[in-house]
Design a protein around this motif. Structure first.
Motif, short mmCIF file in Angstrom:
data_model
loop_
_atom_site.label_atom_id
_atom_site.label_comp_id
_atom_site.label_asym_id
_atom_site.label_seq_id
_atom_site.Cartn_x
_atom_site.Cartn_y
_atom_site.Cartn_z
N SER A 112 3.91 20.60 -16.51
CA SER A 112 3.47 19.21 -16.32
C SER A 112 2.15 18.94 -17.04
O SER A 112 1.65 17.82 -17.00
CB SER A 112 3.31 18.91 -14.82
OG SER A 112 2.38 19.81 -14.23
N ASP A 144 15.76 15.65 -31.00
CA ASP A 144 16.39 15.18 -29.76
C ASP A 144 17.89 14.93 -29.90
O ASP A 144 18.49 14.28 -29.05
CB ASP A 144 15.71 13.91 -29.23
CG ASP A 144 14.26 14.15 -28.84
OD1 ASP A 144 13.99 15.24 -28.30
OD2 ASP A 144 13.42 13.28 -29.07
N TRP A 151 8.35 11.30 -24.21
CA TRP A 151 9.27 10.19 -23.91
C TRP A 151 8.51 9.01 -23.32
O TRP A 151 8.75 7.85 -23.70
CB TRP A 151 10.34 10.65 -22.93
CG TRP A 151 11.37 9.60 -22.64
CD1 TRP A 151 12.57 9.41 -23.25
CD2 TRP A 151 11.27 8.54 -21.65
NE1 TRP A 151 13.22 8.32 -22.72
CE2 TRP A 151 12.46 7.77 -21.75
CE3 TRP A 151 10.32 8.19 -20.71
CZ2 TRP A 151 12.69 6.67 -20.92
CZ3 TRP A 151 10.55 7.08 -19.89
CH2 TRP A 151 11.73 6.33 -20.01
N PHE A 152 7.58 9.29 -22.41
CA PHE A 152 6.82 8.21 -21.77
C PHE A 152 5.94 7.50 -22.79
O PHE A 152 5.88 6.27 -22.83
CB PHE A 152 5.97 8.77 -20.63
CG PHE A 152 5.16 7.73 -19.93
CD1 PHE A 152 5.73 6.93 -18.95
CD2 PHE A 152 3.82 7.52 -20.25
CE1 PHE A 152 4.99 5.95 -18.30
CE2 PHE A 152 3.08 6.54 -19.61
CZ PHE A 152 3.66 5.76 -18.64
N SER A 176 -0.49 18.44 -20.14
CA SER A 176 -0.58 18.00 -21.53
C SER A 176 -1.99 18.29 -22.04
O SER A 176 -2.96 18.27 -21.28
CB SER A 176 -0.31 16.50 -21.65
OG SER A 176 1.00 16.19 -21.25
N PRO A 195 4.43 17.98 -23.07
CA PRO A 195 5.81 18.11 -22.58
C PRO A 195 6.69 16.99 -23.11
O PRO A 195 6.22 15.88 -23.40
CB PRO A 195 5.64 17.99 -21.05
CG PRO A 195 4.23 18.38 -20.78
CD PRO A 195 3.46 17.90 -21.98
N ARG A 196 7.98 17.28 -23.25
CA ARG A 196 8.91 16.29 -23.79
C ARG A 196 8.97 15.03 -22.91
O ARG A 196 9.17 13.93 -23.40
CB ARG A 196 10.31 16.91 -23.93
CG ARG A 196 10.35 17.96 -25.01
CD ARG A 196 11.74 18.49 -25.27
NE ARG A 196 11.72 19.40 -26.41
CZ ARG A 196 11.77 19.02 -27.67
NH1 ARG A 196 11.89 17.73 -27.96
NH2 ARG A 196 11.73 19.89 -28.65
N SER A 197 8.81 15.23 -21.61
CA SER A 197 8.82 14.07 -20.72
C SER A 197 7.63 13.15 -21.00
O SER A 197 7.75 11.92 -20.90
CB SER A 197 8.80 14.52 -19.26
OG SER A 197 7.66 15.33 -19.00
N GLN A 234 9.02 24.52 -19.19
CA GLN A 234 8.73 23.30 -18.46
C GLN A 234 7.34 23.39 -17.85
O GLN A 234 7.01 24.35 -17.16
CB GLN A 234 9.77 23.08 -17.36
CG GLN A 234 11.18 22.83 -17.88
CD GLN A 234 11.26 21.55 -18.67
OE1 GLN A 234 10.71 20.53 -18.29
NE2 GLN A 234 11.97 21.59 -19.80
#
Length: 567
Positions: free
Chosen positions: A389, A348, A452-453, A391, A447-449, A387
């Motif tokens: 959504s 990152d 992060w969460f 997982s 996903p990277r998002s 990208q």
């Protein structure tokens, strides 16, 4: 009456105070006064403690669930870099990261024993002084496994958050200042370190990819521009292949992406002939296109010709044919025709695009070009990180469950029960599965998002519950540890950093800038890496930060168990 009603509602609906703590904590942690900020973790703990004064019982299951998500996410995200660094040049940085961890543990344990502190205080000091919030959970789990009475266990565990809060502020601010400002002075002075850094940058930048001083990655975006053909090179018709060969002979990495020939828009077939008066669309790095492509002829505005789809695709390096190559070597591979590298991210952390930057497995390289060209390059480099959504929840669920199961196994060493604990099992499971994902990208996509969460929400939910649970005993805990603990925390932050800076530069022989990056990475001092780059006006410290950060992310968390056992 109103407060009694709120207290009753909170006690009957525990999700309300948990999410209230989380929301206010993130908001408060984002506030800044000049360069100072509490950060979300410390702010969430403080808010949790305040709300926890209402005496709200919160299930430990919620705390454990959030903490396992956080640990698995940490392991998953650094897994490829962690295992890649176990060989080659990374071994030297791994060895330093382990040495720094020993220095940190030895200093903290030594000072805490000298002061006569118990295990709970020692774990809290270590977590705060080294700013490793996850140690609160790992250390607490270790203390619970040691067979103390419920009353003694509660006394030891409840004091940890208070000690952490006392030591964390200087741990964050002090470590950044020591590494970025005192560090260069210890290594010969700021002027000397900056001059050494400039010389090293010049060596690494020789050839193409030479940035202007202070240039950042955003200024190396790929550009597509249209030119009317007028140069004498086109006195006779030239094929697209001949044009690109001529560009290469002039050391220009530009590609023909689209053409308007006799008024008709065409794709760049290698044998397609171009004549004077035709319009050619070239792609390349912006600064190069602007200064070097006008030889063809005047730039023109042709919205229809320039309106076409291009790929801007992050690709994870996983192939041995790409890992180990420098950027300069990669860009000359045949499969990179028509493809430009926009940026490279490691753990990152964006890296400066230098010709001699060596790619490692787990790096994320963003490729730009026509979809058909990018599609050729992707399988030669690794796998696309498009990208999405979705997982792989089977991967996440079974990964955490198996890791915790392995961590729950207890082995007796004499009368001492030893185990990885569920915390250690979760992070090791994340490491292994993250590495396997980089080797076999057909499964385990997260996903990277979502990472992060899991990382941020998982840790801060855990801290919120810790604060709420420790609320009633927090104030009494502060009275017990006293003001002297702040000075103890300063010592536990400062002494290991100073020793580590000398060890990195004098014993491991890292260049000064890289030494400072290694120290920051091994300590997971995220705030420090930015401060170092600012003080040296260079991104070179990142070379020492990425591998050591991957190792430190794991070893420092697991060190909480060692501190709890030794004190």
């Amino acid at each position: 009456m109103t407060m009694d009603w709120i207290t009753e509602v909170f006690r009957q609906n525990q999700v309300i105070p948990i999410f209230l703590t989380l929301g206010i904590g993130f908001w408060l942690g984002g506030l800044k006064y000049k360069s100072f900020s509490l950060g979300p973790v410390t702010a969430t703990l403080i808010v949790g403690v305040i709300i926890g004064q209402l005496g709200i019982p919160v299930s430990d299951t919620v705390k454990s669930l959030a903490f396992m998500l956080f640990l698995f996410a940490i392991g998953y995200s650094v897994g490829p870099q962690f295992f890649r660094s176990l060989r080659g040049e990374g071994l030297k940085q791994i060895a330093f990261a382990l040495v720094e961890c020993v220095i940190v543990i030895g200093t903290t344990v030594g000072i805490c024993r000298l002061m006569g502190y118990n295990k709970g205080i020692a774990v809290g000091v270590f977590a705060g002084a080294q700013t490793v919030s996850a140690v609160i959970g790992v250390g607490s789990d270790t203390i619970r496994s040691l067979g103390y009475s419920p009353e003694e266990t509660s006394r030891l565990v409840d004091i940890i958050p208070a000690c952490y809060a006392v030591c964390y502020v200087f741990g964050t601010i002090g470590s950044a200042w020591i590494i970025a400002n005192l560090g260069p002075i210890l290594l010969g002075g700021m002027k000397k370190v900056r001059e050494e850094t400039r010389r090293l940058e010049e060596e690494m930048d020789s050839g193409e990819f030479t940035p202007d001083p202070g240039q950042v990655i955003a200024n190396r975006q790929v550009s597509f521009r249209a030119y009317r053909v007028e140069d004498e090179f086109f006195n006779r018709p030239r094929t697209v292949r001949e044009i690109e060969r001529y560009l290469k002979s002039r050391d220009l990495r530009h590609f023909v992406e689209r053409l308007r020939i006799n008024g008709e828009i065409m794709d760049p077939d290698p044998d397609l002939r171009v004549r004077k008066g035709d319009i050619v669309v070239l792609s390349g790095r912006r600064e190069s296109i602007v200064s070097d492509a006008s030889w063809i002829g005047p730039e023109v505005t042709d919205h229809e010709l320039l309106t076409f789809g291009t790929e801007n695709l992050p690709v994870v390096v996983s192939k041995s044919g790409a890992a180990g190559l420098t950027l300069g070597e990669l860009r000359h591979r045949p499969f990179m025709h028509g493809v430009t590298i926009h940026k490279v991210v490691r753990n990152d952390m964006p890296l400066t695009l230098r010709k001699k930057l060596m790619l490692e497995k787990g790096d994320v390289v963003t490729l730009v070009g026509l979809p058909q060209d990018v599609d050729v390059a992707v399988p030669e480099i690794g796998y696309s990180d498009r990208q999405t959504s979705e997982s792989d929840l089977v991967f996440i669920g079974l990964g955490i469950a198996i890791g915790c199961l392995i961590g729950a196994i207890v082995v007796k060493w004499g009368n001492v029960p030893l185990s990885l604990s569920t915390s250690g099992g979760a992070i090791i499971s994340g490491l292994v599965l993250g590495w396997l994902r980089s080797k076999r990208p057909t499964f385990g996509h997260i996903p990277r998002s979502v990472i992060w969460f899991m990382d941020n929400a998982g840790l801060n939910l855990f801290i919120a519950v810790v604060g709420l649970s420790a609320g009633p005993s927090f104030v009494s805990g502060l009275r017990e540890v006293g003001v002297e603990l702040f000075l103890v925390g300063m010592a536990c932050t400062t002494i290991p950093l100073i020793i580590s800076i000398y060890v990195a530069n004098k014993i491991f022989r890292f260049p000064a800038a890289v030494s400072l990056g290694c120290v920051a990475g091994s300590r997971n001092a995220v705030a420090a890496i930015g401060a170092i780059q600012d003080s040296l006006d260079s991104t070179l410290p990142v070379m020492g930060y990425t591998v050591t950060y991957a190792v430190g992310s794991v070893v420092l968390i697991l060190s909480g168990m060692v501190v709890a056992l030794l004190c």
